[in-house]
Scaffold this motif. Structure first.
Motif, PDB file in Angstrom:
ATOM      1  N   THR A 156       0.822  -1.210   0.000  1.00 44.81           N
ATOM      2  CA  THR A 156       0.000   0.000   0.000  1.00 44.81           C
ATOM      3  C   THR A 156       0.853   1.255   0.000  1.00 44.81           C
ATOM      4  O   THR A 156       0.619   2.194  -0.770  1.00 44.81           O
ATOM      5  N   VAL A 157       1.880   1.275   0.845  1.00 46.45           N
ATOM      6  CA  VAL A 157       2.736   2.449   0.963  1.00 46.45           C
ATOM      7  C   VAL A 157       3.479   2.729  -0.346  1.00 46.45           C
ATOM      8  O   VAL A 157       3.552   3.878  -0.805  1.00 46.45           O
ATOM      9  N   ILE A 158       4.013   1.693  -0.968  1.00 51.91           N
ATOM     10  CA  ILE A 158       4.764   1.884  -2.208  1.00 51.91           C
ATOM     11  C   ILE A 158       3.839   2.289  -3.343  1.00 51.91           C
ATOM     12  O   ILE A 158       4.159   3.190  -4.133  1.00 51.91           O
ATOM     13  N   MET A 159       2.660   1.653  -3.433  1.00 47.42           N
ATOM     14  CA  MET A 159       1.708   1.997  -4.485  1.00 47.42           C
ATOM     15  C   MET A 159       1.286   3.459  -4.385  1.00 47.42           C
ATOM     16  O   MET A 159       1.180   4.167  -5.396  1.00 47.42           O
ATOM     17  N   GLN A 160       1.053   3.929  -3.179  1.00 50.08           N
ATOM     18  CA  GLN A 160       0.676   5.329  -3.003  1.00 50.08           C
ATOM     19  C   GLN A 160       1.818   6.260  -3.389  1.00 50.08           C
ATOM     20  O   GLN A 160       1.594   7.303  -4.006  1.00 50.08           O
ATOM     21  N   ALA A 161       3.042   5.882  -3.060  1.00 44.76           N
ATOM     22  CA  ALA A 161       4.199   6.711  -3.391  1.00 44.76           C
ATOM     23  C   ALA A 161       4.419   6.785  -4.904  1.00 44.76           C
ATOM     24  O   ALA A 161       4.828   7.826  -5.426  1.00 44.76           O
ATOM     25  N   LEU A 162       4.138   5.703  -5.615  1.00 41.24           N
ATOM     26  CA  LEU A 162       4.338   5.678  -7.059  1.00 41.24           C
ATOM     27  C   LEU A 162       3.448   6.676  -7.788  1.00 41.24           C
ATOM     28  O   LEU A 162       3.765   7.114  -8.900  1.00 41.24           O
ATOM     29  N   ASP A 163       2.330   7.050  -7.172  1.00 40.96           N
ATOM     30  CA  ASP A 163       1.400   7.979  -7.811  1.00 40.96           C
ATOM     31  C   ASP A 163       1.740   9.443  -7.562  1.00 40.96           C
ATOM     32  O   ASP A 163       1.086  10.332  -8.104  1.00 40.96           O
ATOM     33  N   ILE A 164       2.749   9.719  -6.746  1.00 41.12           N
ATOM     34  CA  ILE A 164       3.058  11.105  -6.374  1.00 41.12           C
ATOM     35  C   ILE A 164       3.955  11.828  -7.373  1.00 41.12           C
ATOM     36  O   ILE A 164       3.655  12.965  -7.753  1.00 41.12           O
ATOM     37  N   PRO A 165       5.058  11.256  -7.851  1.00 40.86           N
ATOM     38  CA  PRO A 165       5.938  11.983  -8.783  1.00 40.86           C
ATOM     39  C   PRO A 165       5.220  12.386 -10.066  1.00 40.86           C
ATOM     40  O   PRO A 165       4.221  11.772 -10.461  1.00 40.86           O
ATOM     41  N   ILE A 166       5.741  13.410 -10.731  1.00 33.09           N
ATOM     42  CA  ILE A 166       5.147  13.895 -11.977  1.00 33.09           C
ATOM     43  C   ILE A 166       5.133  12.801 -13.029  1.00 33.09           C
ATOM     44  O   ILE A 166       4.152  12.628 -13.749  1.00 33.09           O
ATOM     45  N   MET A 167       6.223  12.065 -13.144  1.00 29.74           N
ATOM     46  CA  MET A 167       6.270  10.889 -14.015  1.00 29.74           C
ATOM     47  C   MET A 167       6.272   9.666 -13.106  1.00 29.74           C
ATOM     48  O   MET A 167       7.112   9.566 -12.204  1.00 29.74           O
ATOM     49  N   ARG A 168       5.333   8.746 -13.330  1.00 27.94           N
ATOM     50  CA  ARG A 168       5.256   7.577 -12.456  1.00 27.94           C
ATOM     51  C   ARG A 168       6.545   6.765 -12.549  1.00 27.94           C
ATOM     52  O   ARG A 168       6.958   6.372 -13.639  1.00 27.94           O
ATOM     53  N   PRO A 169       7.208   6.504 -11.430  1.00 26.33           N
ATOM     54  CA  PRO A 169       8.450   5.719 -11.455  1.00 26.33           C
ATOM     55  C   PRO A 169       8.256   4.361 -12.113  1.00 26.33           C
ATOM     56  O   PRO A 169       7.210   3.719 -11.946  1.00 26.33           O
ATOM     57  N   ASN A 170       9.262   3.936 -12.864  1.00 29.04           N
ATOM     58  CA  ASN A 170       9.177   2.632 -13.524  1.00 29.04           C
ATOM     59  C   ASN A 170      10.261   1.666 -13.057  1.00 29.04           C
ATOM     60  O   ASN A 170      10.348   0.551 -13.552  1.00 29.04           O
ATOM     61  N   ILE A 171      11.103   2.108 -12.099  1.00 28.05           N
ATOM     62  CA  ILE A 171      12.063   1.184 -11.485  1.00 28.05           C
ATOM     63  C   ILE A 171      12.086   1.414  -9.981  1.00 28.05           C
ATOM     64  O   ILE A 171      11.834   2.531  -9.506  1.00 28.05           O
ATOM     65  N   LEU A 172      12.368   0.358  -9.241  1.00 25.55           N
ATOM     66  CA  LEU A 172      12.578   0.445  -7.796  1.00 25.55           C
ATOM     67  C   LEU A 172      14.017   0.056  -7.512  1.00 25.55           C
ATOM     68  O   LEU A 172      14.521  -0.919  -8.085  1.00 25.55           O
ATOM     69  N   VAL A 173      14.676   0.806  -6.644  1.00 21.30           N
ATOM     70  CA  VAL A 173      16.072   0.553  -6.309  1.00 21.30           C
ATOM     71  C   VAL A 173      16.169   0.251  -4.822  1.00 21.30           C
ATOM     72  O   VAL A 173      15.743   1.053  -3.988  1.00 21.30           O
TER      73      VAL A 173
END
Length: 310
Positions: A156-173
C-alpha cells in the motif's frame, strides 16, 4: 585518438578496462551513461508545469490559434576524471607464473575499484534526502518500517508513493538489506501469491509485475570504510534504503525526461609505461580511468524511502 592522452594508451589494456564489469554493481542501470562530446557539457532542466497547464485550444473560424512556448533552463556541468595507478616492479613481471600477466591483473583491479567508487557515489546521490522534493521523501521508523511484519503494509505504501511523482516511477532501487526483508514480508508474499499464505519469498519479477514497474534493481556491492592499514569495516554501499525512480533510457543531456543520468566523455582508458624509479630494476606503471559525471536532472521524477528497514 592518438595523442589525446598524456600517457601511452594501450588498446589491449583499454579493451580490457572497457569490458570489465563488476556484476554486483547497478550504478549504470540506475543512472544510465550518456555520451557527451566534451568534458564540459550542458543539460536542460525543464519546467514541468508547462506540459500540464492546459491552454485554450479552441480556434475561431477566422481567428489565430493561441500560442504556447516550451522553455528549458540550460545547466552547465563537466565530467570529473577518475583513475588510479599501479606501479609494478620488473622483478614481479619476470617472476610471474605462466599465463599470468601482472599488468592485465593491475588493469582489472584498478577498474574494479573505479567501478566500486562510482557505485558508492551513485548510491550516495540516489539515497540522499536532499535530492528529492519535500513531498517526495519519507524517513521510516518503528512500526512504519518494512521490517515490522505486524504493522507495516509495504504494498500500500509503495503503491501510493508511485502515484506522487510527476512521471510515475518505472524502477525500484533497493539496498540488498532492504530487499531481503521486503521480499519475505508476509503481506507482500500474500499479495503477490494471491492467497493467505504468509510464508515464503517473492522474486523481483513477481513484485515488479504486482506494482506495475519495469524493473527492480538490488545493489549488492560491499565497501570497506576503513583506511589502509586499519582493520576492515565492511558496509553495504546501498544500505537499507529504497527509491522509486522514473528512468528513460532514451533520454540524453538535452532531450527526454529522466530522474538522472551519467555523462561520459569518451571510453575508459588504460595504458602502461616504463618507470625506472620502481625497485632495483625499474618497472612498469599501469594506469586506468574514465571521465564521468552523475547528474540528478529531474528530482520530481522520484520518491525516496529512507531507513526502509530497521
Amino acid at each position: 585518438m592518438p595523442g589525446s592522452y598524456p600517457f601511452p594508451v594501450d588498446p589491449v589494456l583499454t579493451g580490457l578496462a572497457i569490458a570489465y564489469q563488476n556484476r554486483k554493481c547497478i550504478a549504470d542501470e540506475v543512472l544510465p551513461r550518456v555520451p557527451v562530446g566534451k568534458s564540459e557539457f550542458k543539460w536542460w532542466k525543464y519546467d514541468f508545469a508547462e506540459s500540464i497547464t492546459i491552454p485554450d485550444t479552441r480556434v475561431g473560424r477566422r481567428s489565430k490559434p493561441n500560442e504556447v512556448e516550451f522553455s528549458a533552463t540550460e545547466q552547465t556541468s563537466s565530467t570529473d576524471d577518475y583513475g588510479l595507478d599501479d606501479p609494478i616492479p620488473q622483478k614481479d613481471i619476470d617472476n610471474a607464473p605462466p599465463n599470468f600477466s601482472p599488468v592485465k591483473r593491475a588493469v582489472e583491479g584498478i577498474t574494479d575499484l573505479i567501478v566500486l567508487d562510482r557505485e558508492a557515489r551513485v548510491a550516495s546521490q540516489v539515497f540522499n534526502l536532499n535530492a528529492f522534493p519535500a513531498g517526495q521523501r519519507t524517513t521510516l521508523s518503528g512500526a512504519s518500517q518494512f521490517s515490522d511484519y505486524t504493522n507495516s503494509d509495504p504494498i500500500t505504501v509503495i503503491m501510493q508513493a508511485l502515484d506522487i511523482p510527476i512521471m510515475r516511477p518505472n524502477i525500484l532501487v533497493f539496498g540488498q538489506g532492504a530487499w531481503t526483508v521486503l521480499r519475505m514480508h508476509p503481506k507482500v508474499v500474500s499479495s503477490v501469491n494471491k492467497n493467505n499464505s504468509n510464508a515464503g519469498v517473492v522474486s523481483r519479477e513477481e513484485l515488479a509485475d504486482k506494482l506495475e514497474v519495469d524493473e527492480i534493481l538490488v545493489g549488492m556491492a560491499l565497501v570497506n570504510n576503513a583506511r589502509k592499514g586499519q582493520a576492515p569495516s565492511i558496509v553495504k554501499a546501498w544500505g537499507k534504503d529504497m527509491a522509486a525512480l522514473y528512468r528513460n533510457r532514451l533520454a540524453t543531456n538535452t532531450s527526454g525526461v529522466t530522474f538522472g543520468f551519467t555523462a561520459q566523455h569518451g571510453d575508459r582508458v588504460a595504458g602502461q609505461w616504463e618507470d625506472k624509479d620502481i625497485g632495483l630494476k625499474g618497472g612498469v606503471r599501469v594506469r586506468a580511468g574514465e571521465e564521468v559525471k552523475e547528474v540528478i536532472c529531474a528530482p520530481d521524477c522520484g520518491y525516496l524511502f529512507k531507513n526502509s528497514v530497521a
